[in-house]
Design a protein around this motif. Structure first.
Motif, PDB file in Angstrom:
ATOM      1  N   UNK A  39       0.193   2.717  -4.337  1.00  0.00           N
ATOM      2  CA  UNK A  39       0.554   1.320  -4.571  1.00  0.00           C
ATOM      3  C   UNK A  39       0.950   0.601  -3.284  1.00  0.00           C
ATOM      4  N   UNK A  40       1.022   1.320  -2.208  1.00  0.00           N
ATOM      5  CA  UNK A  40       1.398   0.704  -0.931  1.00  0.00           C
ATOM      6  C   UNK A  40       0.190  -0.008  -0.322  1.00  0.00           C
ATOM      7  N   UNK A  41       0.468  -0.991   0.503  1.00  0.00           N
ATOM      8  CA  UNK A  41      -0.576  -1.704   1.216  1.00  0.00           C
ATOM      9  C   UNK A  41      -0.887  -1.021   2.538  1.00  0.00           C
ATOM     10  N   UNK A  42      -2.015  -1.383   3.104  1.00  0.00           N
ATOM     11  CA  UNK A  42      -2.321  -0.928   4.453  1.00  0.00           C
ATOM     12  C   UNK A  42      -1.591  -1.790   5.474  1.00  0.00           C
ATOM     13  N   UNK A  43      -1.167  -1.147   6.557  1.00  0.00           N
ATOM     14  CA  UNK A  43      -0.558  -1.887   7.663  1.00  0.00           C
ATOM     15  C   UNK A  43      -1.598  -2.807   8.291  1.00  0.00           C
ATOM     16  N   UNK A  44      -1.122  -3.794   9.027  1.00  0.00           N
ATOM     17  CA  UNK A  44      -2.018  -4.729   9.704  1.00  0.00           C
ATOM     18  C   UNK A  44      -1.798  -4.620  11.203  1.00  0.00           C
ATOM     19  N   UNK A  45      -2.836  -4.860  12.001  1.00  0.00           N
ATOM     20  CA  UNK A  45      -2.663  -4.825  13.459  1.00  0.00           C
ATOM     21  C   UNK A  45      -1.723  -5.937  13.912  1.00  0.00           C
ATOM     22  N   UNK A  46      -1.013  -5.666  14.974  1.00  0.00           N
ATOM     23  CA  UNK A  46      -0.133  -6.670  15.571  1.00  0.00           C
ATOM     24  C   UNK A  46      -0.479  -6.832  17.044  1.00  0.00           C
ATOM     25  N   UNK A  47      -0.246  -8.039  17.520  1.00  0.00           N
ATOM     26  CA  UNK A  47      -0.431  -8.307  18.938  1.00  0.00           C
ATOM     27  C   UNK A  47       0.475  -7.403  19.760  1.00  0.00           C
ATOM     28  N   UNK A  48      -0.065  -6.826  20.813  1.00  0.00           N
ATOM     29  CA  UNK A  48       0.767  -6.035  21.713  1.00  0.00           C
ATOM     30  C   UNK A  48       1.699  -6.969  22.469  1.00  0.00           C
ATOM     31  N   UNK A  49       2.984  -6.642  22.560  1.00  0.00           N
ATOM     32  CA  UNK A  49       3.888  -7.480  23.346  1.00  0.00           C
ATOM     33  C   UNK A  49       3.407  -7.611  24.789  1.00  0.00           C
ATOM     34  N   UNK A  50       3.829  -8.696  25.426  1.00  0.00           N
ATOM     35  CA  UNK A  50       3.473  -8.929  26.819  1.00  0.00           C
ATOM     36  C   UNK A  50       4.072  -7.854  27.728  1.00  0.00           C
ATOM     37  N   UNK A  51       5.214  -7.314  27.331  1.00  0.00           N
ATOM     38  CA  UNK A  51       5.900  -6.328  28.157  1.00  0.00           C
ATOM     39  C   UNK A  51       5.161  -5.012  28.257  1.00  0.00           C
TER      40      UNK A  51
END
Length: 968
Positions: free
Chosen positions: A375-387
């Motif tokens: 019942x869980x969703x798939x994670x989504x990609x996130x922008x890599x921080x600038x650091x």
């Protein structure tokens, strides 16, 4: 957990003050110089014999407290050739000892190291007493395991046994080593976030990934490289990994969307942006068959809302688990969109707003094998921080102390008021609470400053435990409401949480008030150490103010092993500098709303210099010299024709009051901002010149030395009033005397400062910066009686006044306004250690390579003691005076030398001094102390102003006695 035991021979109540049993994991300060001249001079010079040299095959010295980049057994190091360090221990009854040579061996496994197979590096025997060496073996690569040991040779050329093995592991050194992706929860906005928190905070996400280990395959190594922004907790097979909390450490992680449009006059143009990652060895946690790695994410400082702060973005995770099997094959489990995500029981978490937890939303077994995540969703990609991802190089936050209630008051209707005895930073933990599902227990942390809310909603399925995860609170007392039934003993404890620094210095004296002042500062400082930075206050602002940090850093280094802590934080300050202008913001890592001025940015000069004086680390100066020059050049842009400045920070706009403060938080009026700005302009130029000189930069030393002299002349020309003979009250004369006034003015300035304090009834009238210098300036100018009077007052304004009102921590304002947990005024406590007790590192031979023991008995004090685990080993001083005489005892660590000043009574000479161990001790002179200066009428605030001065050539415990006893 470990404690440091400072070897005082003290009554029990004193030992409690000095040798605090604080559960800690050490980070080390073990820097030292190079060369073997010190010990060889004592052993062979003058034909003297070391009669106390022990017999046996092993030498008289031994290595201890092994560190890599100031950290104990770090799991991830991304310095290609890290520095290895240790201290040398010897018995205090063994004299004239030092390390005359050393040998380091580094192997790829503990087994190889124990067998003497140093396949990475064997230095061989290297002569000298250096206790910090840079790894010099085979080039190190990402993931390399490095096990190391060291042995040392004593002054007679005999080797010690090998140390116990220590280790470090290399982190992921290049971007290509990271195969994982940044991921987050769907439905959480990844774009610009409003600074006022109009988007409601979402529940903390749970993330999980199932993976298999084939039956019959033996795992020889499993390491996970991980970080989550703002905070994360890592889980494997149903259990939390590691002891760290509030991880990772705070940095300037990223660019802030929309910062340029929000009206804050600081450019988002810092020298460096970093994201700390951590590594954990999880080899023993893996099992055959299904395994599960999981994480819980908190908002932390990455998604902080409200007040004067601004979010970077929504929470995100990056994780890379690397498994090595006995056949040499490898597998990786990396964060990517195949991970599953769901909302967790932490329904709200914000650094300032607090945390709410609903146990009915728990998903038992969510991070363990066998859990159904369909019942869980798939994670989504996130922008890599600038650091840039970097291995965390500062101490992690941990639960460092557990306090039990000292008083429980039943208020009725399920309400209780609980007192834990002193103000701490952390949270309370509920133990074994029983109640019906849906019952909401509210925990109100009682404080004079905003603290955020905390609530726990029960699931009603048996004994329940709870503690906050993703923020902290400041409290002595809490008020509980909604408690089910009676509050029983053991159901509530307070957990003090702070960066894992070790208390390695202790002070005590015959005046209980001074001991108490030192103790409440100790607690205040720890309350403010989170994320390997020090805040101004741990509740209302929680900002890493550079001005507060620079003014108190010397006190911190005298009481704690803060080498790793400051290595990280000073790096943050340098990283926060604007590389185009040289401007250093008023907080680092920077947060919108940080007010300050020239003295705040001055941290980029002052803190590396104090670090060098205390730890003897030239590398710290080398890393920061360009930043020092940049800041001084920035200030130079505001100088008038004479060299006086009023800086219009940050970059030429109309002056903003909160960005251009001078001194701060006096009991009355402030000195001129221009005076304070110019003083720190001089101080920064002077430090830049000194730093350049240490590093062999003759051009820089000349340039900034000439600038410092120009500014000094401008200061004296602009701010001295010939009519009053003063630079003004509220610290004006203090700054001038610290800088050094022209000789012809000295008598009047001396008299003006003394008269000003007397007009104030013996109280101070200074702000945070004037107070830092006040007591030592008074002592060094023959007014130690006034310094003692200031510190023993119990009426406003004074530390004693706070304590009379029940303070267990230091306050922001002398009148009790605003925060009641501010460490900045503790900057003046170096007077206790360096003047009253009388132990100080010689700035010409820093890192306690040469120690000056010079007690200043004052007032009604009959004894004082101070001890510190220095970068070279344990050093201490204790003195006592009675009607019969004066006793001074000094412990000098191996490889150090000392100058010892023994107080003399009237009419006494060198002949009146007796030595417990004359070998290696040379009489130098009888000295009329500099505190009796021409023009001040020959008056000294010290009870004793004549000293017999001795040079001590080597280690050991030396006792000096004289007839300079109590005479009144």
């Amino acid at each position: 957990m470990k404690t440091i035991s400072l070897k005082f021979r003290l009554p029990l109540f004193v030992a409690v003050v000095c040798c605090l049993s604080v559960p800690v994991r050490a980070t080390a300060a073990v820097m030292a110089g190079t060369g073997a001249g010190i010990c060889s001079e004592f052993v062979t010079g003058g034909g003297e014999k070391n009669e106390s040299r022990p017999s046996g095959r092993e030498g008289a010295v031994r290595p201890d407290r092994m560190r890599c980049e100031y950290l104990e057994n770090p799991e991830a190091v991304d310095v290609p050739s890290p520095r290895l360090s240790w201290i040398v221990r010897t018995d205090s009854t063994v004299y004239g000892q030092c390390q005359s040579g050393w040998q380091v061996q580094v192997a790829s496994s503990e087994e190889l190291l124990r067998r003497g197979r140093a396949d990475r590096w064997d230095s061989g025997r290297v002569g000298g007493d250096s206790m910090r060496v840079r790894y010099g073996g085979k080039p190190l690569r990402s993931r390399d395991a490095c096990w190391w040991r060291v042995r040392v040779w004593d002054a007679g050329g005999r080797p010690s046994a090998w140390s116990a093995p220590a280790h470090w592991h290399m982190g992921l050194l290049g971007e290509a080593d990271w195969q994982a992706q940044w991921i987050g929860a769907p439905g959480q906005d990844d774009g610009p976030l409003s600074p006022d928190g109009t988007e409601p905070p979402l529940p903390a996400p749970l993330l999980r990934k199932s993976f298999g280990v084939a039956p019959g395959r033996k795992v020889v190594s499993a390491r996970v490289y991980v970080t989550g922004l703002g905070y994360f907790e890592l889980y494997l097979n149903g259990e939390k990994v590691g002891r760290d909390v509030l991880a990772p450490n705070q940095t300037n992680y990223d660019k802030r969307p929309g910062l340029a449009d929000c009206g804050i006059p600081v450019e988002d143009n810092f020298r460096e942006y970093t994201v700390p990652y951590l590594a954990y060895d999880v080899t023993e946690r893996l099992r055959s068959g299904e395994n599960v790695i999981g994480a819980m994410l908190g908002n932390g400082f990455y998604n902080v809302r409200g007040r004067w702060t601004m979010a970077y973005g929504s929470p995100r995770l990056i994780a890379q688990l690397e498994i090595v099997y006995d056949d040499g094959s490898q597998e990786r489990v990396v964060s990517d969109p195949t991970w599953k995500v769901a909302e967790g029981p932490v329904r709200m978490d914000q650094i300032y707003a607090g945390e709410e937890y609903d146990a009915r939303c728990e998903q038992p077994g969510w991070c363990a094998p066998g859990f159904d995540d369909s019942a869980w969703q798939n994670a989504v990609p996130r922008r890599a921080p600038y650091g840039r991802l970097r291995a965390q190089n500062g101490p992690a936050d941990r639960v460092m102390e557990v306090l039990k209630p000292v008083k429980v008051e039943k208020l009725g209707g399920g309400r209780y008021r609980v007192d834990f005895g002193e103000t701490v930073s952390g949270w309370v933990r509920l133990h074994g609470v029983r109640g019906e599902a849906g019952r909401r227990i509210e925990i109100k942390y009682l404080s004079e400053s905003p603290n955020g809310s905390n609530a726990y909603t029960m699931k009603g399925e048996g004994p329940e435990d709870y503690a906050t995860r993703f923020t902290w609170y400041v409290f002595r007392e809490v008020e509980l409401s909604g408690w089910p039934g009676e509050l029983h003993p053991g159901q509530l404890t307070a957990e003090a949480v702070y960066s894992d620094v070790e208390t390695t210095g202790g002070f005590a004296c015959s005046n209980p008030l001074l001991n108490r002042i030192d103790r409440i500062w100790w607690r205040t400082q720890l309350d403010n150490m989170h994320g390997a930075v020090a805040s101004d206050c741990p509740h209302r602002e929680r900002s890493a103010y550079t001005g507060d940090g620079q003014t108190v850093c010397a006190t911190v280094m005298h009481r704690f092993d803060a080498a790793a802590f400051y290595s990280k934080w000073i790096g943050d300050i340098l990283a926060a500098q604007n590389p185009d202008t040289g401007y250093v913001p008023n907080g680092a890592p920077w947060q919108p709303g940080c007010g300050g001025g020239v003295a705040w940015g001055a941290a980029i000069c002052i803190m590396p210099w104090e670090f060098y004086l205390h730890y003897g680390d030239r590398d710290m100066l080398a890393r920061n010299l360009d930043g020092m020059k940049g800041y001084v050049d920035y200030l130079d842009g505001w100088a008038d024709a004479d060299g006086v400045i009023y800086a219009r920070a940050p970059h030429g706009r109309e002056p903003v009051y909160w960005m251009n403060l001078g001194d701060w938080c006096p009991p009355g009026k402030l000195p001129s901002d221009t005076l304070v700005h110019t003083f720190y302009y001089w101080r920064c130029a002077d430090i830049a010149a000194r730093t350049a000189r240490v590093l062999g930069d003759s051009a820089g030393a000349q340039r900034y030395g000439a600038l410092a002299e120009r500014v000094r002349r401008a200061f004296h020309g602009r701010f001295y009033d010939p009519g009053t003979g003063s630079y003004g009250p509220f610290g004006g004369d203090v700054f001038a005397l610290y800088m050094g006034v022209p000789p012809e003015r000295y008598p009047r300035v001396y008299a003006a400062l003394r008269d000003n304090i007397r007009r104030n009834g013996g109280h101070l009238d200074t702000g945070i910066y004037g107070t830092q210098f006040l007591l030592e300036v008074l002592c060094d100018n023959g007014m130690n009686d006034l310094a003692y009077g200031i510190m023993t007052k119990r009426t406003f304004p004074s530390f004693g006044h706070w304590i009379e009102q029940g303070a267990t921590t230091m306050w922001e304002q002398w009148d009790g306004g605003n925060s009641h947990c501010h460490p900045m005024f503790g900057a003046c406590l170096t007077w206790l250690y360096r003047r009253v007790a009388g132990m100080e590192s010689d700035p010409e031979r820093p890192g306690y390579r040469h120690i000056v023991f010079r007690p200043r008995p004052v007032g009604d004090l009959t004894w004082a003691r101070y001890a510190q685990l220095t970068s070279r080993g344990e050093a201490s001083v204790r003195w006592e005076r009675t009607a019969g005489g004066f006793m001074l005892e000094a412990d000098i660590p191996a490889g150090s030398t000392a100058t010892v000043w023994v107080p003399l009574g009237d009419g006494q000479t060198r002949a009146d001094v007796r030595l417990s161990h004359p070998a290696g001790v040379s009489f130098v002179r009888v000295d009329e102390t500099a505190e009796v200066r021409p023009g001040n009428g020959g008056i000294s605030g010290d009870r004793f102003h004549r000293y017999a001065v001795y040079e001590v050539k080597g280690s050991g415990r030396y006792r000096f006695t004289s007839g300079a006893g109590i005479t009144d």
